[in-house]
Scaffold this active site. Structure first.
Site, short mmCIF file in Angstrom:
data_model
loop_
_atom_site.label_atom_id
_atom_site.label_comp_id
_atom_site.label_asym_id
_atom_site.label_seq_id
_atom_site.Cartn_x
_atom_site.Cartn_y
_atom_site.Cartn_z
CG ASP A 207 5.90 8.03 7.45
OD1 ASP A 207 5.28 7.26 6.71
OD2 ASP A 207 6.21 7.75 8.63
CG ASP A 209 4.11 3.29 3.73
OD1 ASP A 209 4.81 2.97 4.71
OD2 ASP A 209 3.73 2.47 2.88
#
Length: 282
Positions: A207, A209
């Protein structure tokens, strides 16, 4: 001998031919799980699940000292940690594989971070915390497996278990110049250096973050699970190729880390301290 520390979602290695399962008690307590000794592609390796069976331990609950000590005691010379991470850079998208060169400690002191103390003083250099020889071996493995591998980045380690705030994400990205964020590689990397082991991490980016303005890009367990499985398959290709590659000797800064670091004279040690220190020095 290569040891692999499996992170989230990697609790065993497919195809590993069991030789023995070691349920150890170290001077620093029990490891996260029994250490599995086995053969993969004809090579003897060790495997340890960082979070234990069923992912029972949060990052700050992992007994990192026992984990590293057990691997060293069983004959490991090289340690590859596998970890899921968030990206703080657009050029490291979800699905990327990254091997950090540096680590930034943003934890909160809940973890036992050194083998030393309680009567033994030592100051080990961690200016260059990963073994460049192991990184080079991993690069060769990735190339032979046809998998892109990013190297040279900085990993910021946070305490967890909560996912971070946007302010914290911006701090790591901007003030600390980190490229990745995770919860498990500190103090693991520094303990490996204290144990004179060649160490590096294979990071699986899941991802971005939460530093991006688009909330759809922010980290969540759901998004983590969506991306992780496919990323892990690419990581396993690299691991399989690494196991089949003759390992280069650990760099001198790894295998001689304690040569001038221990300040307490041997005659001041208890028999127990002398015994476990000899394991680290071996």
């Amino acid at each position: 001998m290569l040891a692999i520390i499996g992170g989230s979602g990697l609790y065993s290695l497919e195809g590993l031919e069991l030789i023995q399962e070691h349920d150890l008690e170290t001077p620093f307590g029990k490891p996260s799980a029994p250490v599995v000794e086995g053969k993969l592609y004809g090579q003897r390796i060790l495997f340890l699940s960082r979070h234990g069976a069923g992912h029972a331990r949060l990052p700050h609950e992992v007994n990192y000292r026992a984990n590293i000590f057990a691997l060293k005691q069983l004959g490991a010379t090289h340690v590859l940690g596998v970890s899921a991470v968030g990206s703080l850079r657009m050029e490291l998208p979800p699905g990327a594989l990254v091997v950090p060169k540096q680590y930034f400690d943003h934890t909160r002191g809940l973890r036992e971070r050194s083998f030393f103390g309680n009567g033994i003083a030592a100051h080990v250099s961690t200016a260059e915390p990963v073994c460049p020889n192991l990184v080079a071996d991993l690069q060769k493995a990735a190339q032979s497996a046809g998998v892109e591998l990013h190297t040279g980045q900085t990993y910021g380690c946070v305490e967890g278990p909560r996912l971070g705030t946007q302010a914290e994400s911006f701090f790591l990205r901007n003030a600390a110049a980190c490229d990745l964020v995770g919860m498990t590689n500190v103090p693991e990397v520094f303990l490996a250096r204290e144990a004179q082991l060649a160490y590096c991490t294979l990071c699986l980016v899941t991802d971005y973050d939460c530093w991006l303005d688009d909330p759809e890009q922010h980290v969540s367990v759901e998004k983590f699970l969506e991306t992780y499985a496919a990323t892990l398959q690419q990581g396993l290709k690299v691991i399989q190729a690494l196991v089949q590659t003759p390992l280069t000797e650990p760099s001198s800064m790894a295998k001689t880390a304690l040569a001038m670091a221990v300040m307490t004279p041997d005659e001041a040690l208890t028999p127990e301290q002398h015994e476990w220190l000899q394991v680290l020095r071996a």
